[in-house]
Design a protein around this motif. Sequence first.
Motif, mmCIF file in Angstrom:
data_model
loop_
_atom_site.group_PDB
_atom_site.id
_atom_site.type_symbol
_atom_site.label_atom_id
_atom_site.label_comp_id
_atom_site.label_asym_id
_atom_site.label_seq_id
_atom_site.Cartn_x
_atom_site.Cartn_y
_atom_site.Cartn_z
ATOM 1 N N HIS A 11 0.934 -1.148 0.159
ATOM 2 C CA HIS A 11 -0.062 0.002 -0.266
ATOM 3 C C HIS A 11 1.272 1.182 -0.003
ATOM 4 O O HIS A 11 0.806 2.474 -0.765
ATOM 5 C CB HIS A 11 -1.071 0.276 1.112
ATOM 6 C CG HIS A 11 -2.217 -0.416 1.090
ATOM 7 N ND1 HIS A 11 -3.002 -0.670 0.240
ATOM 8 C CD2 HIS A 11 -2.521 -1.774 1.883
ATOM 9 C CE1 HIS A 11 -4.368 -0.787 -0.116
ATOM 10 N NE2 HIS A 11 -4.029 -2.474 0.992
ATOM 11 N N TRP A 15 0.401 4.375 -2.817
ATOM 12 C CA TRP A 15 0.685 5.243 -2.151
ATOM 13 C C TRP A 15 1.535 6.100 -3.283
ATOM 14 O O TRP A 15 1.318 7.515 -3.832
ATOM 15 C CB TRP A 15 0.511 5.769 -1.563
ATOM 16 C CG TRP A 15 0.281 6.824 -0.904
ATOM 17 C CD1 TRP A 15 -0.361 7.650 -0.596
ATOM 18 C CD2 TRP A 15 1.417 7.894 0.569
ATOM 19 N NE1 TRP A 15 -0.073 9.075 -0.298
ATOM 20 C CE2 TRP A 15 0.824 9.055 0.312
ATOM 21 C CE3 TRP A 15 2.635 7.215 0.704
ATOM 22 C CZ2 TRP A 15 1.760 9.457 0.735
ATOM 23 C CZ3 TRP A 15 3.697 8.555 1.195
ATOM 24 C CH2 TRP A 15 2.498 9.793 1.213
ATOM 25 N N TYR A 25 -5.872 8.402 -0.107
ATOM 26 C CA TYR A 25 -5.689 7.415 -0.931
ATOM 27 C C TYR A 25 -6.438 6.089 -0.012
ATOM 28 O O TYR A 25 -6.821 5.468 -0.412
ATOM 29 C CB TYR A 25 -4.634 6.809 -0.835
ATOM 30 C CG TYR A 25 -3.717 6.029 -1.166
ATOM 31 C CD1 TYR A 25 -3.333 5.448 -3.071
ATOM 32 C CD2 TYR A 25 -3.423 4.806 -0.198
ATOM 33 C CE1 TYR A 25 -2.726 4.053 -3.018
ATOM 34 C CE2 TYR A 25 -3.304 3.270 -0.696
ATOM 35 C CZ TYR A 25 -2.731 2.602 -1.809
ATOM 36 O OH TYR A 25 -2.656 1.558 -2.113
ATOM 37 N N CYS A 26 -6.741 6.180 1.011
ATOM 38 C CA CYS A 26 -6.442 5.938 2.282
ATOM 39 C C CYS A 26 -8.688 6.102 2.237
ATOM 40 O O CYS A 26 -9.386 4.558 2.413
ATOM 41 C CB CYS A 26 -6.576 5.974 3.264
ATOM 42 S SG CYS A 26 -5.129 6.043 4.354
ATOM 43 N N SER A 28 -9.689 6.023 -0.989
ATOM 44 C CA SER A 28 -9.965 4.989 -1.770
ATOM 45 C C SER A 28 -10.155 4.045 -1.906
ATOM 46 O O SER A 28 -10.541 2.674 -2.337
ATOM 47 C CB SER A 28 -9.068 5.442 -3.049
ATOM 48 O OG SER A 28 -8.123 5.587 -3.356
ATOM 49 N N HIS A 29 -9.575 3.462 -1.004
ATOM 50 C CA HIS A 29 -9.266 1.754 -0.746
ATOM 51 C C HIS A 29 -9.712 1.342 0.717
ATOM 52 O O HIS A 29 -9.200 0.903 0.883
ATOM 53 C CB HIS A 29 -7.230 1.965 -0.600
ATOM 54 C CG HIS A 29 -6.354 2.078 -2.073
ATOM 55 N ND1 HIS A 29 -6.531 2.934 -1.976
ATOM 56 C CD2 HIS A 29 -6.346 0.427 -2.149
ATOM 57 C CE1 HIS A 29 -5.274 2.856 -3.693
ATOM 58 N NE2 HIS A 29 -6.199 1.481 -4.180
#
Length: 80
Positions: A11, A15, A25-26, A28-29
Amino acid sequence: MSISYQQWQQHIDAWQQTKLTQAQYCRSHQIDQSQFSDWKRKVLEASNTNTVSSQFTIAQVEMQHTTSSLSVTLPSGLVV
């Protein structure tokens, strides 16, 4: 769901390849941002520790009876 060290490392690497902020990013994941921050610190510290190498060399000391001056001869032959 527990994420392994390797998954966190993936991850972090993913990123870093994006132009997203950490928060984006967090989201979206679906990752908790505080956990991401903690693991980012751990992963980056571990990678920095693994890349550090020693730059020491062996010094040879010769005693000479001269005036009080000091010189160092480098492996290239340069005398300082």
